[in-house]
Design a protein around this motif. Structure first.
Motif, mmCIF file in Angstrom:
data_model
loop_
_atom_site.group_PDB
_atom_site.id
_atom_site.type_symbol
_atom_site.label_atom_id
_atom_site.label_comp_id
_atom_site.label_asym_id
_atom_site.label_seq_id
_atom_site.Cartn_x
_atom_site.Cartn_y
_atom_site.Cartn_z
ATOM 1 N N LEU A 188 0.871 -1.283 0.112
ATOM 2 C CA LEU A 188 -0.074 0.258 -0.033
ATOM 3 C C LEU A 188 0.848 1.396 -0.060
ATOM 4 O O LEU A 188 0.320 2.248 -0.555
ATOM 5 C CB LEU A 188 -0.794 0.012 1.283
ATOM 6 C CG LEU A 188 -2.147 -1.191 1.170
ATOM 7 C CD1 LEU A 188 -2.989 -1.060 2.386
ATOM 8 C CD2 LEU A 188 -2.777 -0.983 -0.034
ATOM 9 N N SER A 189 2.048 1.189 0.832
ATOM 10 C CA SER A 189 2.860 2.403 0.741
ATOM 11 C C SER A 189 3.293 2.785 -0.672
ATOM 12 O O SER A 189 3.513 3.942 -1.031
ATOM 13 C CB SER A 189 3.876 2.118 1.792
ATOM 14 O OG SER A 189 4.827 3.170 1.755
ATOM 15 N N GLU A 190 3.848 1.528 -1.248
ATOM 16 C CA GLU A 190 4.403 1.543 -2.681
ATOM 17 C C GLU A 190 3.300 2.452 -3.483
ATOM 18 O O GLU A 190 3.490 3.317 -4.255
ATOM 19 C CB GLU A 190 4.924 0.308 -2.997
ATOM 20 C CG GLU A 190 5.939 0.170 -4.343
ATOM 21 C CD GLU A 190 6.453 -1.043 -4.659
ATOM 22 O OE1 GLU A 190 6.085 -1.567 -5.229
ATOM 23 O OE2 GLU A 190 7.564 -1.477 -3.689
ATOM 24 N N ILE A 191 2.107 1.698 -3.711
ATOM 25 C CA ILE A 191 1.054 2.137 -4.544
ATOM 26 C C ILE A 191 0.863 3.720 -4.317
ATOM 27 O O ILE A 191 0.569 4.498 -5.164
ATOM 28 C CB ILE A 191 0.067 1.370 -4.404
ATOM 29 C CG1 ILE A 191 0.273 -0.046 -5.024
ATOM 30 C CG2 ILE A 191 -1.264 1.857 -5.163
ATOM 31 C CD1 ILE A 191 -0.760 -0.952 -4.720
ATOM 32 N N LEU A 192 0.302 3.886 -3.020
ATOM 33 C CA LEU A 192 -0.106 5.433 -2.558
ATOM 34 C C LEU A 192 1.257 6.388 -2.975
ATOM 35 O O LEU A 192 1.067 7.436 -3.324
ATOM 36 C CB LEU A 192 -0.378 5.296 -1.233
ATOM 37 C CG LEU A 192 -1.584 4.666 -0.925
ATOM 38 C CD1 LEU A 192 -1.806 4.329 0.560
ATOM 39 C CD2 LEU A 192 -2.769 5.071 -1.635
ATOM 40 N N GLY A 193 2.712 5.902 -2.719
ATOM 41 C CA GLY A 193 3.886 6.706 -2.722
ATOM 42 C C GLY A 193 3.827 7.180 -4.268
ATOM 43 O O GLY A 193 4.175 8.240 -4.703
ATOM 44 N N ASP A 194 3.554 6.125 -5.096
ATOM 45 C CA ASP A 194 3.704 6.219 -6.739
ATOM 46 C C ASP A 194 2.700 7.260 -7.063
ATOM 47 O O ASP A 194 2.730 8.185 -8.062
ATOM 48 C CB ASP A 194 3.315 5.165 -7.278
ATOM 49 C CG ASP A 194 4.637 4.142 -7.483
ATOM 50 O OD1 ASP A 194 5.799 4.561 -6.993
ATOM 51 O OD2 ASP A 194 4.454 2.888 -7.673
ATOM 52 N N GLU A 195 1.517 7.620 -6.284
ATOM 53 C CA GLU A 195 0.448 8.483 -6.612
ATOM 54 C C GLU A 195 0.774 9.709 -5.849
ATOM 55 O O GLU A 195 0.018 10.742 -6.108
ATOM 56 C CB GLU A 195 -0.865 7.927 -5.835
ATOM 57 C CG GLU A 195 -1.424 6.667 -6.656
ATOM 58 C CD GLU A 195 -1.717 7.080 -8.098
ATOM 59 O OE1 GLU A 195 -2.227 7.741 -8.581
ATOM 60 O OE2 GLU A 195 -1.103 6.315 -9.008
ATOM 61 N N GLY A 196 1.990 10.007 -5.278
ATOM 62 C CA GLY A 196 2.382 11.288 -4.629
ATOM 63 C C GLY A 196 1.994 11.551 -3.537
ATOM 64 O O GLY A 196 2.014 12.736 -2.943
ATOM 65 N N HIS A 197 1.377 10.590 -2.441
ATOM 66 C CA HIS A 197 1.056 10.738 -1.158
ATOM 67 C C HIS A 197 2.260 10.528 -0.140
ATOM 68 O O HIS A 197 2.881 9.627 -0.643
ATOM 69 C CB HIS A 197 -0.109 9.755 -0.863
ATOM 70 C CG HIS A 197 -1.310 9.865 -1.538
ATOM 71 N ND1 HIS A 197 -1.953 11.095 -1.972
ATOM 72 C CD2 HIS A 197 -2.096 9.179 -2.601
ATOM 73 C CE1 HIS A 197 -3.180 11.088 -2.720
ATOM 74 N NE2 HIS A 197 -3.007 9.846 -3.239
#
Length: 238
Positions: A17-26
């Motif tokens: 989840l951290s990876e996915i959301l981080g890729d979205e700029g969060h």
């Protein structure tokens, strides 16, 4: 873009989840149990919380009740579980949870739920401000033809989004500014990666170096955008 707290006792889920959301700029804060989640909430309210239901020390529904009781449920909370019953989901919603995601969580479903939660939070913040702002009648002078002429003279640029190649006259893309932000960004990223894949002959290694992404992130991003490197490589060789 937003500060998101992810609470889950499974390390693999937290990292994904951290990876996915981080890729979205969060910006993502991780907590592996309720105690760490309490500490993170005490440090300041995040913009959104992804909260697992089944955890070893205190389950997510109990933590949700605790935040609601103490007046700390001021942010959208999305519950997650792979084993919860419908009754549990209904109870969490009744307490104040915004949504419920069943594991394994599909990426598009996750991003859609997060976006909906953040939009709801922004609406809640704007509503009191807008309600408190008095509506003032426009002065007679501003309703005259002079005021209207000033507005009419402003250039309209909504549909101007053309970017051209540095070494040629052929346009790379034509992107409408009327698109919603997420659709416009996805369209740009799709063309961006197709451009680099075409230049590098479909080489994922060279594209990863050019774009500054790890190969794993690159594969995931291309899959998310629907870009197929193999087809692009064959097209350029033809």
């Amino acid at each position: 873009m937003a500060n998101i707290l992810v609470v889950d006792d499974e390390m693999g889920i937290r990292e994904l989840l951290s990876e996915i959301l981080g890729d979205e700029g969060h910006a993502v804060t991780l907590a592996e149990n309720a105690q760490q989640a309490r500490q993170a909430r005490a440090a300041g309210a995040p913009d959104l919380v992804l909260l697992d239901i089944w955890m070893p020390d205190t389950d997510g529904v109990t933590l949700l009740k605790e935040w609601q009781r103490d007046g700390l449920l001021t942010m959208p909370v999305i519950m997650m579980s792979g084993h919860a019953t419908i009754d549990t989901a209904v109870e969490a919603t009744r307490i104040g949870a915004l949504n419920f995601l069943e594991k394994p969580i599909a990426m598009q479903k996750l991003l859609k739920a997060v976006q909906a939660g953040l939009s709801r939070a922004q609406e809640a913040v704007r509503a009191p401000v807008m309600a408190a702002r008095p509506v003032m009648p426009a002065p007679a002078e501003e309703s005259s033809g002079f005021g209207q002429a000033q507005v009419a003279q402003q250039p309209v640029t909504h549909n101007l989004g053309m970017a051209r190649a540095v070494n040629g006259d052929n346009p790379i893309f034509n992107l409408s500014f009327d698109l919603p932000l997420r659709e416009a960004r996805d369209a740009f990223e799709r063309m961006y990666f197709e451009h680099h894949l075409g230049r590098e002959g479909g080489s994922m290694t060279r594209v990863a170096e050019k774009t500054g992404l790890e190969r794993t992130h690159l594969y995931r991003k291309l899959k998310q955008l629907g870009v197929e490197p193999g087809k692009l490589s064959k097209k350029n060789q033809a």
